[in-house]
Scaffold this active site. Sequence first.
Site, PDB file in Angstrom:
ATOM      1  N   GLU B 280      35.689   6.817 -11.570  1.00  0.00           N
ATOM      2  CA  GLU B 280      35.970   8.190 -11.153  1.00  0.00           C
ATOM      3  C   GLU B 280      37.401   8.304 -10.611  1.00  0.00           C
ATOM      4  O   GLU B 280      38.099   9.282 -10.871  1.00  0.00           O
ATOM      5  CB  GLU B 280      34.938   8.624 -10.118  1.00  0.00           C
ATOM      6  CG  GLU B 280      34.915  10.113  -9.886  1.00  0.00           C
ATOM      7  CD  GLU B 280      33.638  10.573  -9.165  1.00  0.00           C
ATOM      8  OE1 GLU B 280      32.557   9.995  -9.415  1.00  0.00           O
ATOM      9  OE2 GLU B 280      33.741  11.486  -8.352  1.00  0.00           O
ATOM     10  N   GLU B 283      39.594   8.288 -13.497  1.00  0.00           N
ATOM     11  CA  GLU B 283      39.456   9.557 -14.211  1.00  0.00           C
ATOM     12  C   GLU B 283      40.290  10.630 -13.510  1.00  0.00           C
ATOM     13  O   GLU B 283      40.964  11.435 -14.162  1.00  0.00           O
ATOM     14  CB  GLU B 283      37.976   9.981 -14.264  1.00  0.00           C
ATOM     15  CG  GLU B 283      37.758  11.271 -15.057  1.00  0.00           C
ATOM     16  CD  GLU B 283      36.334  11.807 -14.942  1.00  0.00           C
ATOM     17  OE1 GLU B 283      35.464  11.127 -14.354  1.00  0.00           O
ATOM     18  OE2 GLU B 283      36.098  12.923 -15.430  1.00  0.00           O
ATOM     19  N   CYS B 300      27.909  12.663  -8.486  1.00  0.00           N
ATOM     20  CA  CYS B 300      26.916  11.654  -8.061  1.00  0.00           C
ATOM     21  C   CYS B 300      25.601  12.282  -7.659  1.00  0.00           C
ATOM     22  O   CYS B 300      24.563  11.649  -7.698  1.00  0.00           O
ATOM     23  CB  CYS B 300      27.409  10.869  -6.852  1.00  0.00           C
ATOM     24  SG  CYS B 300      29.026  10.200  -7.053  1.00  0.00           S
ATOM     25  N   SER B 320      33.194  15.424 -12.894  1.00  0.00           N
ATOM     26  CA  SER B 320      33.609  14.101 -13.362  1.00  0.00           C
ATOM     27  C   SER B 320      32.607  13.616 -14.390  1.00  0.00           C
ATOM     28  O   SER B 320      31.394  13.763 -14.215  1.00  0.00           O
ATOM     29  CB  SER B 320      33.634  13.133 -12.172  1.00  0.00           C
ATOM     30  OG  SER B 320      33.636  11.806 -12.650  1.00  0.00           O
ATOM     31  N   LYS B 359      16.887  12.473  -8.108  1.00  0.00           N
ATOM     32  CA  LYS B 359      17.219  11.259  -8.869  1.00  0.00           C
ATOM     33  C   LYS B 359      16.132  10.945  -9.888  1.00  0.00           C
ATOM     34  O   LYS B 359      16.381  10.303 -10.904  1.00  0.00           O
ATOM     35  CB  LYS B 359      17.412  10.070  -7.920  1.00  0.00           C
ATOM     36  CG  LYS B 359      18.764  10.062  -7.195  1.00  0.00           C
ATOM     37  CD  LYS B 359      19.928   9.667  -8.086  1.00  0.00           C
ATOM     38  CE  LYS B 359      21.256   9.794  -7.330  1.00  0.00           C
ATOM     39  NZ  LYS B 359      22.416   9.723  -8.235  1.00  0.00           N
ATOM     40  N   GLU B 362      17.178  12.992 -12.674  1.00  0.00           N
ATOM     41  CA  GLU B 362      18.364  12.399 -13.307  1.00  0.00           C
ATOM     42  C   GLU B 362      17.950  11.244 -14.214  1.00  0.00           C
ATOM     43  O   GLU B 362      18.373  11.155 -15.377  1.00  0.00           O
ATOM     44  CB  GLU B 362      19.350  11.900 -12.243  1.00  0.00           C
ATOM     45  CG  GLU B 362      20.603  11.268 -12.837  1.00  0.00           C
ATOM     46  CD  GLU B 362      21.478  10.591 -11.783  1.00  0.00           C
ATOM     47  OE1 GLU B 362      22.270  11.294 -11.140  1.00  0.00           O
ATOM     48  OE2 GLU B 362      21.352   9.352 -11.609  1.00  0.00           O
ATOM     49  N   GLU B 367      19.837  11.925 -22.083  1.00  0.00           N
ATOM     50  CA  GLU B 367      21.109  11.279 -22.435  1.00  0.00           C
ATOM     51  C   GLU B 367      21.334   9.963 -21.689  1.00  0.00           C
ATOM     52  O   GLU B 367      22.202   9.177 -22.079  1.00  0.00           O
ATOM     53  CB  GLU B 367      22.293  12.234 -22.212  1.00  0.00           C
ATOM     54  CG  GLU B 367      22.557  12.636 -20.761  1.00  0.00           C
ATOM     55  CD  GLU B 367      21.791  13.891 -20.317  1.00  0.00           C
ATOM     56  OE1 GLU B 367      20.745  14.196 -20.939  1.00  0.00           O
ATOM     57  OE2 GLU B 367      22.223  14.534 -19.354  1.00  0.00           O
ATOM     58  N   CYS B 505      23.531  12.251   1.212  1.00  0.00           N
ATOM     59  CA  CYS B 505      22.288  11.528   0.890  1.00  0.00           C
ATOM     60  C   CYS B 505      21.462  11.191   2.125  1.00  0.00           C
ATOM     61  O   CYS B 505      20.241  11.061   2.031  1.00  0.00           O
ATOM     62  CB  CYS B 505      22.599  10.244   0.133  1.00  0.00           C
ATOM     63  SG  CYS B 505      23.595  10.542  -1.322  1.00  0.00           S
TER      64      CYS B 505
END
Lengths: 321, 588
Positions: B280, B283, B300, B320, B359, B362, B367, B505
């Site tokens: 990241e 990036e 994230c 990102s 999560k 996720e 994908e 978190c």
Amino acid sequence: MGAGAFVCGEETALLTSVEGKRGEPRPRPPFPAEKGLWNVPTFVNNVETLANIPVIFTEGAEEFSKVGTAGSKGTKVFAMAGKVNNIGLVEVPMGTTLREMIYDIGGGIPEGKAFKAAQTGGPSGGCLPESALDTEIDFDTLVAAGSMMGSGGLIVLDETSCMVDISKFYLEFTQDESCGKCPPCRIGTKRMLEILDKITLGEGTMEDIDNLETLAKTISSSALCALGQTAPNPILATLKFFRDEYEAHIVDKTCPAHVCKKLLRYEIDATKCKGCTLCARNCPVGAIVGTVKEPHKIDAAKCIKCGACMDNCKFGAIFKA
Amino acid sequence: MAMVNVIIDGVSVQAEAGSTVLEAAQKAGINIPTLCYLKDINQIGACRVCLVEIKGAKALQPSCVYPVSEGLEVYTNTAKVREARKGVVELLLSNHPSDCLNCVRNGSCELQDLAHQMGIRKNRFIGEQSTFPVDERSVAIVRDPNKCVYCRRCEAVCSKVQGVSILGGIGRGFNSTVGPAFGHALDDINCTLCGQCVNVCPVGALAEKDDTDKVWGALADDSKHVVVQFSPAVRVAISEEFGLPYGTISTGKLVAALRRMGFNKVFDTNWSADLTIMEEGNELLDRINNGGTLPMITSCSPGWVKYCENHYPEQLGHLSTAKSPQAMFGAMVKTYYPQTDGVDAASIYSVSIMPCTAKKYEAARPELADSGYRDVDAVLTVRELARMIKQAGIDFVNLPDEECDAPMGLGTGAATIFGTTGGVMEAALRTVYEVVTGETLPKLELEEVRGTMGEIKEATIDLNGTQVKVAVANTLARAKEIMEKVKAGECDYTFIEIMACPNGCVGGGGTPIVSSLQRRLLNEDYRALRTKGLYNDDANLPLRKSHENPFIQKVYADFLGEPLGHKSHELLHTHYTPRKKYNVGCNE
């Protein structure tokens, strides 16, 4: 505003609704005069209050105060309905008695039936018995007598009204109109209605009366707004003045007013029956037996209590027992 | 602060003007019971459990909203008060399933506590119970309206804290409940699955989808090589489940417990958090140097990503492309790890322990299968892991400290602070600064980006003469503020960190539930205490910059090549999906 919800007659629910939110009351304090619509000081008045103002302005406070009782000045509009000959909106001076309203203005009770009770104050109000007919009606005397002015509704009930059924009617309304915000109203009115249902079905116990009273006390002392706090009123008032009717449903398994279907029987008076067979021909379940020109009989086990026989009898031979 | 004198149950106390009777009573040593009340979030006086008698007031009053005033006399324990509260709780119980023994909240249920406290042995008010459909379709959250006590805490957190507002009162009277409009399933609407509603639910009406059986099944299957990762915030949040003070770091005991449960390898998401920084951070530099879309926003937080997909589908280019640490770990554990260990990738079952419900969503994204398999096979919240440790009879508190396995078990302090708001930004800047300037940071702690709940922090960093403006936001309500600016083109930030949950978190929807009473009794926000724990952990670790992690250097040398390289693109970067708000009915 309020989408016609009964609870939106409660001022804070009305304001919440005007704000575009779900019509629910909010706790007071803060009162609307302090923090109302969109949190700014707000006056909320009933239409009737505002309607009194022009009179006070044009005639003066002194003149206005000449009408009414010591505690309640001016006049009051009642919506008189039910078992009374003249129904409609009635404006009377505060302090008028129920008897004057029902018999002088209302023209008495149709078919010469006996007066049983006057239900005042709308679904949150109470029922007043015959002994209250001569009470001079104002805000305070109604509360003292166990009812309230509320909406100004005045429903006249005669001997054919079952007071348990009347309570059930009002509870059906309030539990339906509960916004659901607080548990006493959301769940409590449902529980009271369930018990009333049980009693009108002849399945009640004396313990149910105790539970009704406990529930009524819990709900009136703990509900968030006036809808919940007053929802038990029809039950409390009928229990106060017509407890014997509750007990008749529970102990004797009868409905004294012959209203509660489960607890009534249709019978044929053999002395009046001409044996015309009309009742038997109209009975949808074939519960009526008998030969032509002989008195007929109703088989109680088959009868579904629809009342078709009674409606069709030309001789008044069929009665509810 | 102006003070007023009030008398509560005969005891004189001074209370801050504007505070409530509930707060004043607490000062007098009286904990008035509550249910719908949730400090700072839900104060609506709805549940009627906190009723008290106020001298001069006609009716009983809810202490949670009743303001104190000079000379106020309050009685919290009269017969009338006790009877009213008991009656209210009995009514609630009369429309609540009594299968407590089978409920996920057995033992941590606020209604159960109230029933116990009120001494309810027999319910006088039994009757019909609600029969709503249970929404079990989502992979992350189960919603059972039949258990709902209509406290509206979920509704309040979803609208006030998160600004998402998918939950609201529906139905009237006895049929009232809280849920998405028109009774839609969470899967069909713009729910981010952040799980904040689960964290505030006093009962079992909202809970994480329980995946513990799935994981026990894998652990019992000899053909599977079961590996586990645990995220930065887990090492601090898990402690509370075993009675340890808020903010206690339990990394060593956690590793020991996971090993005793039977995991073949215990790794650490901190390793892949360091990897995330490498990707990241590079990036970001690439976007700055080559005219890429700016500001770049972190990706994230899966709740945030879903929010962006649902609400700002046209702005997804700002996210990102670097995968989250969980997802990077998942891709690496089935590609890189087998190369180091000789394990058959097909036999690997990858479990992650997350402070997060989103999560789970996720991990289930179609994908995220770049390894050729599901990158992450099962996701457990901290609560689920704690239940499994208890089921296994492991005496967590008295476990020895153990270390994670190599090569994916070592992380730096920069990774640890991913678990709190501002942490990703701070970690990224620790690395970016050194990469760009070639100099060592004079001070690692970047106080300007360390925020509190619902705060937007800004900072400007001098990177070799280029002033880089950054921002950090936590909660989706703050994310919305930032995104409105981004959308309007009024945003001069280069890099933004967004975390969906309050405080990041540590306040995640999969962390231990802190009851309303505990929240009241704590002097400090429990999430801030967890954050302190993470910052202490960072300060105590020998390595505190991601690029200094030797196992990260090794993975680039042995496997990945370089950040943003071909293999990285294949395994460590992803794309996002523009979504409508609703899958059903009409949109907008």
